[in-house]
Design a protein around this motif. Structure first.
Motif, PDB file in Angstrom:
ATOM      1  N   ILE A  27      -0.037  71.036  28.116  1.00 24.70           N
ATOM      2  CA  ILE A  27      -0.882  70.757  29.282  1.00 24.70           C
ATOM      3  C   ILE A  27      -0.227  69.700  30.162  1.00 24.70           C
ATOM      4  O   ILE A  27      -0.191  69.833  31.393  1.00 24.70           O
ATOM      5  CB  ILE A  27      -2.291  70.312  28.833  1.00 24.70           C
ATOM      6  N   VAL A  28       0.304  68.649  29.566  1.00 21.27           N
ATOM      7  CA  VAL A  28       0.989  67.603  30.338  1.00 21.27           C
ATOM      8  C   VAL A  28       2.214  68.186  31.033  1.00 21.27           C
ATOM      9  O   VAL A  28       2.490  67.872  32.197  1.00 21.27           O
ATOM     10  CB  VAL A  28       1.367  66.424  29.417  1.00 21.27           C
ATOM     11  N   TRP A  29       2.964  69.050  30.358  1.00 18.29           N
ATOM     12  CA  TRP A  29       4.167  69.658  30.945  1.00 18.29           C
ATOM     13  C   TRP A  29       3.805  70.531  32.154  1.00 18.29           C
ATOM     14  O   TRP A  29       4.483  70.490  33.173  1.00 18.29           O
ATOM     15  CB  TRP A  29       4.875  70.494  29.891  1.00 18.29           C
ATOM     16  N   VAL A  30       2.731  71.284  32.058  1.00 15.98           N
ATOM     17  CA  VAL A  30       2.347  72.190  33.150  1.00 15.98           C
ATOM     18  C   VAL A  30       1.875  71.408  34.364  1.00 15.98           C
ATOM     19  O   VAL A  30       2.202  71.745  35.499  1.00 15.98           O
ATOM     20  CB  VAL A  30       1.261  73.174  32.661  1.00 15.98           C
ATOM     21  N   PHE A  31       1.120  70.347  34.152  1.00 17.01           N
ATOM     22  CA  PHE A  31       0.543  69.599  35.264  1.00 17.01           C
ATOM     23  C   PHE A  31       1.341  68.342  35.611  1.00 17.01           C
ATOM     24  O   PHE A  31       0.810  67.449  36.273  1.00 17.01           O
ATOM     25  CB  PHE A  31      -0.912  69.230  34.943  1.00 17.01           C
ATOM     26  N   ARG A  32       2.602  68.282  35.236  1.00 23.14           N
ATOM     27  CA  ARG A  32       3.418  67.118  35.561  1.00 23.14           C
ATOM     28  C   ARG A  32       3.687  67.071  37.066  1.00 23.14           C
ATOM     29  O   ARG A  32       3.671  68.102  37.747  1.00 23.14           O
ATOM     30  CB  ARG A  32       4.721  67.142  34.774  1.00 23.14           C
ATOM     31  N   PRO A  33       3.916  65.880  37.609  1.00 23.46           N
ATOM     32  CA  PRO A  33       4.209  65.776  39.040  1.00 23.46           C
ATOM     33  C   PRO A  33       5.499  66.514  39.391  1.00 23.46           C
ATOM     34  O   PRO A  33       6.480  66.453  38.662  1.00 23.46           O
ATOM     35  CB  PRO A  33       4.376  64.275  39.267  1.00 23.46           C
ATOM     36  N   GLY A  34       5.488  67.214  40.490  1.00 27.82           N
ATOM     37  CA  GLY A  34       6.676  67.922  40.940  1.00 27.82           C
ATOM     38  C   GLY A  34       6.799  69.339  40.437  1.00 27.82           C
ATOM     39  O   GLY A  34       7.702  70.065  40.849  1.00 27.82           O
ATOM     40  N   SER A  35       5.929  69.778  39.566  1.00 26.57           N
ATOM     41  CA  SER A  35       6.061  71.129  39.032  1.00 26.57           C
ATOM     42  C   SER A  35       5.432  72.180  39.943  1.00 26.57           C
ATOM     43  O   SER A  35       5.745  73.356  39.812  1.00 26.57           O
ATOM     44  CB  SER A  35       5.433  71.219  37.642  1.00 26.57           C
ATOM     45  N   SER A  36       4.586  71.765  40.862  1.00 25.29           N
ATOM     46  CA  SER A  36       3.923  72.758  41.711  1.00 25.29           C
ATOM     47  C   SER A  36       4.923  73.500  42.607  1.00 25.29           C
ATOM     48  O   SER A  36       4.752  74.684  42.874  1.00 25.29           O
ATOM     49  CB  SER A  36       2.844  72.095  42.563  1.00 25.29           C
ATOM     50  N   LYS A  37       5.989  72.825  43.051  1.00 26.10           N
ATOM     51  CA  LYS A  37       7.013  73.504  43.864  1.00 26.10           C
ATOM     52  C   LYS A  37       7.683  74.616  43.064  1.00 26.10           C
ATOM     53  O   LYS A  37       7.899  75.711  43.563  1.00 26.10           O
ATOM     54  CB  LYS A  37       8.057  72.502  44.331  1.00 26.10           C
TER      55      LYS A  37
END
Length: 61
Positions: A27-37
């Motif tokens: 969950i932390v890996w998926v919602f980490r900052p910068g992953s949305s790009k």
């Protein structure tokens, strides 16, 4: 102690904790900052070349 009982106690205690920590880590890996790009880029792959197929030069990032 029987093997089944030992494995059952291990699964009920430590393995439950390990799997919970693994779940929280994902969950932390998926919602980490910068992953949305990265996820937006992956989601738009089918819409990149509507008129023609991508050339080998365009297909490589």
């Amino acid at each position: 102690m029987e093997e089944y009982t030992l494995l059952r106690q291990f699964a009920d205690s430590w393995m439950l904790l390990v799997l919970f920590l693994f779940f929280v880590g994902i969950i932390v890996w998926v919602f980490r900052p910068g992953s949305s790009k990265e996820y937006k880029d992956t989601a738009n792959i089918p819409f990149r070349h509507q008129d023609k197929p991508a050339t080998s030069k365009e297909a490589r990032p």
